[in-house]
Design a protein around this motif. Structure first.
Motif, PDB file in Angstrom:
ATOM      1  N   PHE A  51      -9.861  -3.141  -4.295  1.00  0.00           N
ATOM      2  CA  PHE A  51      -9.160  -2.537  -3.168  1.00  0.00           C
ATOM      3  C   PHE A  51      -7.682  -2.322  -3.503  1.00  0.00           C
ATOM      4  O   PHE A  51      -7.129  -1.240  -3.259  1.00  0.00           O
ATOM      5  N   LEU A  52      -7.042  -3.325  -4.067  1.00  0.00           N
ATOM      6  CA  LEU A  52      -5.625  -3.213  -4.423  1.00  0.00           C
ATOM      7  C   LEU A  52      -5.410  -2.118  -5.464  1.00  0.00           C
ATOM      8  O   LEU A  52      -4.474  -1.317  -5.354  1.00  0.00           O
ATOM      9  N   ASP A  53      -6.282  -2.078  -6.472  1.00  0.00           N
ATOM     10  CA  ASP A  53      -6.181  -1.042  -7.513  1.00  0.00           C
ATOM     11  C   ASP A  53      -6.310   0.357  -6.929  1.00  0.00           C
ATOM     12  O   ASP A  53      -5.618   1.282  -7.352  1.00  0.00           O
ATOM     13  N   LYS A  54      -7.186   0.499  -5.960  1.00  0.00           N
ATOM     14  CA  LYS A  54      -7.445   1.801  -5.350  1.00  0.00           C
ATOM     15  C   LYS A  54      -6.269   2.271  -4.495  1.00  0.00           C
ATOM     16  O   LYS A  54      -6.036   3.479  -4.388  1.00  0.00           O
ATOM     17  N   ASN A  55      -5.499   1.342  -3.916  1.00  0.00           N
ATOM     18  CA  ASN A  55      -4.522   1.733  -2.890  1.00  0.00           C
ATOM     19  C   ASN A  55      -3.058   1.442  -3.192  1.00  0.00           C
ATOM     20  O   ASN A  55      -2.187   1.888  -2.445  1.00  0.00           O
ATOM     21  N   TYR A  56      -2.743   0.714  -4.237  1.00  0.00           N
ATOM     22  CA  TYR A  56      -1.347   0.305  -4.447  1.00  0.00           C
ATOM     23  C   TYR A  56      -0.381   1.465  -4.642  1.00  0.00           C
ATOM     24  O   TYR A  56       0.801   1.377  -4.297  1.00  0.00           O
ATOM     25  N   LYS A  57      -0.847   2.581  -5.170  1.00  0.00           N
ATOM     26  CA  LYS A  57       0.031   3.714  -5.475  1.00  0.00           C
ATOM     27  C   LYS A  57       0.650   4.347  -4.234  1.00  0.00           C
ATOM     28  O   LYS A  57       1.676   5.008  -4.325  1.00  0.00           O
ATOM     29  N   HIS A  58       0.057   4.108  -3.075  1.00  0.00           N
ATOM     30  CA  HIS A  58       0.580   4.673  -1.835  1.00  0.00           C
ATOM     31  C   HIS A  58       1.834   3.952  -1.339  1.00  0.00           C
ATOM     32  O   HIS A  58       2.568   4.492  -0.520  1.00  0.00           O
ATOM     33  N   PHE A  59       2.085   2.743  -1.836  1.00  0.00           N
ATOM     34  CA  PHE A  59       3.148   1.906  -1.287  1.00  0.00           C
ATOM     35  C   PHE A  59       4.448   2.049  -2.057  1.00  0.00           C
ATOM     36  O   PHE A  59       4.449   2.153  -3.289  1.00  0.00           O
ATOM     37  N   GLU A  60       5.561   2.046  -1.297  1.00  0.00           N
ATOM     38  CA  GLU A  60       6.897   2.119  -1.868  1.00  0.00           C
ATOM     39  C   GLU A  60       7.730   0.986  -1.290  1.00  0.00           C
ATOM     40  O   GLU A  60       7.571   0.616  -0.129  1.00  0.00           O
ATOM     41  N   ASP A  61       8.616   0.465  -2.096  1.00  0.00           N
ATOM     42  CA  ASP A  61       9.483  -0.632  -1.667  1.00  0.00           C
ATOM     43  C   ASP A  61      10.682  -0.057  -0.915  1.00  0.00           C
ATOM     44  O   ASP A  61      11.745   0.153  -1.481  1.00  0.00           O
ATOM     45  N   SER A  62      10.460   0.229   0.361  1.00  0.00           N
ATOM     46  CA  SER A  62      11.526   0.763   1.203  1.00  0.00           C
ATOM     47  C   SER A  62      11.319   0.244   2.624  1.00  0.00           C
ATOM     48  O   SER A  62      10.270  -0.307   2.958  1.00  0.00           O
ATOM     49  N   GLU A  63      12.342   0.429   3.443  1.00  0.00           N
ATOM     50  CA  GLU A  63      12.262  -0.011   4.841  1.00  0.00           C
ATOM     51  C   GLU A  63      11.252   0.827   5.622  1.00  0.00           C
ATOM     52  O   GLU A  63      10.646   0.355   6.576  1.00  0.00           O
ATOM     53  N   ASN A  65       7.942   2.585   6.684  1.00  0.00           N
ATOM     54  CA  ASN A  65       6.508   2.338   6.544  1.00  0.00           C
ATOM     55  C   ASN A  65       5.754   3.606   6.898  1.00  0.00           C
ATOM     56  O   ASN A  65       5.855   4.097   8.027  1.00  0.00           O
ATOM     57  N   LYS A  66       5.046   4.125   5.942  1.00  0.00           N
ATOM     58  CA  LYS A  66       4.290   5.357   6.151  1.00  0.00           C
ATOM     59  C   LYS A  66       3.054   5.083   6.988  1.00  0.00           C
ATOM     60  O   LYS A  66       2.518   3.970   7.006  1.00  0.00           O
ATOM     61  N   LEU A  67       2.588   6.113   7.659  1.00  0.00           N
ATOM     62  CA  LEU A  67       1.401   6.002   8.503  1.00  0.00           C
ATOM     63  C   LEU A  67       0.178   5.571   7.694  1.00  0.00           C
ATOM     64  O   LEU A  67      -0.651   4.793   8.173  1.00  0.00           O
ATOM     65  N   ILE A  68       0.096   6.003   6.458  1.00  0.00           N
ATOM     66  CA  ILE A  68      -1.061   5.654   5.627  1.00  0.00           C
ATOM     67  C   ILE A  68      -1.147   4.144   5.373  1.00  0.00           C
ATOM     68  O   ILE A  68      -2.220   3.600   5.177  1.00  0.00           O
ATOM     69  N   TYR A  69      -0.005   3.446   5.428  1.00  0.00           N
ATOM     70  CA  TYR A  69      -0.010   2.000   5.240  1.00  0.00           C
ATOM     71  C   TYR A  69      -0.884   1.318   6.295  1.00  0.00           C
ATOM     72  O   TYR A  69      -1.618   0.380   5.990  1.00  0.00           O
ATOM     73  N   THR A  70      -0.760   1.790   7.532  1.00  0.00           N
ATOM     74  CA  THR A  70      -1.549   1.215   8.632  1.00  0.00           C
ATOM     75  C   THR A  70      -3.036   1.447   8.404  1.00  0.00           C
ATOM     76  O   THR A  70      -3.847   0.542   8.594  1.00  0.00           O
ATOM     77  N   PHE A 128       0.981  -8.136   4.153  1.00  0.00           N
ATOM     78  CA  PHE A 128       0.073  -7.225   3.465  1.00  0.00           C
ATOM     79  C   PHE A 128       0.857  -6.258   2.582  1.00  0.00           C
ATOM     80  O   PHE A 128       0.511  -6.040   1.419  1.00  0.00           O
ATOM     81  N   LYS A 129       1.922  -5.697   3.134  1.00  0.00           N
ATOM     82  CA  LYS A 129       2.736  -4.757   2.363  1.00  0.00           C
ATOM     83  C   LYS A 129       3.314  -5.453   1.131  1.00  0.00           C
ATOM     84  O   LYS A 129       3.335  -4.885   0.035  1.00  0.00           O
ATOM     85  N   GLU A 130       3.755  -6.685   1.285  1.00  0.00           N
ATOM     86  CA  GLU A 130       4.293  -7.453   0.153  1.00  0.00           C
ATOM     87  C   GLU A 130       3.223  -7.667  -0.922  1.00  0.00           C
ATOM     88  O   GLU A 130       3.503  -7.573  -2.115  1.00  0.00           O
TER      89      GLU A 130
END
Length: 188
Positions: A51-63, A65-70, A128-130
């Motif tokens: 799951f992490l491998d499939k989805n980690y690329k969507h996340f950015e270290d910023s304040e 939070n994109k809708l896709i994160y939810t 989760f984001k972390e």
């Protein structure tokens, strides 16, 4: 039993409450231990890592939070929490994930460790984001790597009094610096 209660100057209700608190603690500890067993099993690790491998690329270290994160967080909860819940129901009689999570949240300040971090990723989006950002850093090779800072060298001080120091010309910057620092402090 009443004579023991009187001797200790306790009421019977106090003893019953103490027993029930210990029973609740014991059940919480049993469930927590079982979860620890489950999350260390290969199957759980495989499910989570895929799951992490499939989805980690969507996340950015910023304040922000994109809708896709939810959406990804909900998928994670459905996948991982459901797997855990299924395993726990097989292993513990009358297990309820809702009851356990309520108990976990009420003890949040008392607990630490990997198991609680994983469980908090279900309830706490920032945890989760972390997790996702940590996995991303690992995949992209941005983890702190101290291996280049290590210098391993055998130091032989001699096992007998006839040993003479070696006159080898091997460069040991860290050791040489330490000797220089030691010599400098002797001159003060």
């Amino acid at each position: 039993m009443s004579s023991i209660v009187q001797d200790l100057n306790l009421e019977e209700e106090d003893i019953l409450v103490a027993k029930s608190v210990n029973a609740a603690d014991s059940r919480f500890d049993l469930i927590t231990g079982t979860i620890e067993d489950i999350i260390t099993e290969t199957k759980f690790q495989q499910i989570q890592n895929e799951f992490l491998d499939k989805n980690y690329k969507h996340f950015e270290d910023s304040e922000e939070n994109k809708l896709i994160y939810t959406t990804i967080h909900k998928e994670y909860i459905n996948l991982v929490e459901k797997y855990l819940e299924t395993q726990l129901k097989k292993r513990i009689e009358n297990f309820s994930m809702d009851q356990y999570m309520n108990e976990l949240m009420s003890r949040r300040d008392e607990l630490d460790g990997e198991i609680f971090e994983i469980l908090l990723t279900f309830e706490d989006f920032l945890e989760f984001k972390e997790l996702m950002l940590s996995h991303k850093a690992s995949k992209e090779g941005r983890n702190l790597d101290l291996s280049s800072c290590l210098c391993v060298q055998s130091i032989n001080f001699g096992s007998n009094s006839n040993s003479k120091p070696s006159n080898s010309k091997t460069k040991t910057p860290l050791l040489d610096k330490t000797q220089v620092d030691h010599m400098d402090s002797d001159q003060d």
